[in-house]
Motif scaffolding. Sequence first.
Motif: not given
Length: 201
Positions: A99-111
């Motif tokens: 999940k964190t890998v996906a967030g970093i990859c997509s630039g979804y910086a919500d925390n």
Amino acid sequence: MAERTGEVRKKRIIVGATGASGSPLLLQCLQLIREAPEYESWLVMSESARLTMEEETGMPSSEAEKLADHVLEPGDIGAGPASGSFRTEGMLIVPCSMKTVAGICSGYADNLILRAADVTIKEQRTLVLAARETPLSVIHLRNLSTLAGIPGVRIIPPMMTFYNHPETIDDMVYHIAAKLLEPFGIEAASYRRWEGIGHGK
């Protein structure tokens, strides 16, 4: 508080921890950073990381916090690591969930964990991901492949090694933790490098 120009400081390593399996690795990495006199750790644990640590080790997350030099909350999006002007050696995420890998990859910086990783990438600093999942799906591999192509990003899955002749699980944990911290310039005292066939016996 703003950092004073010319101020002598320790080398900062941001340490993120997410909900994947691997809490003993987190504890060992924090211990090795503590043993390196020129470095200090800034720990950010997700709620899932806290729950996983209690399940895997039987210890509360406060034990990890005791090993860190500074502790930040994932919701503290205004903390130092959220800005590129906050100087660090980079960031280690251990363990790092898909999940964190996906967030970093997509630039979804919500925390703060994702934002600090995003900052680390944009500043072209070292970002080490102890990516933990098995088996890996096509989605996981695609995200990891994208991140591996970014300058400064290192994907270091916590894989077992045997050339160092580990005798216990703790030996394996130490060896992997040492490999995770090597990109930041930390040389663990008992890290056994590969010396070639017939050496180190």
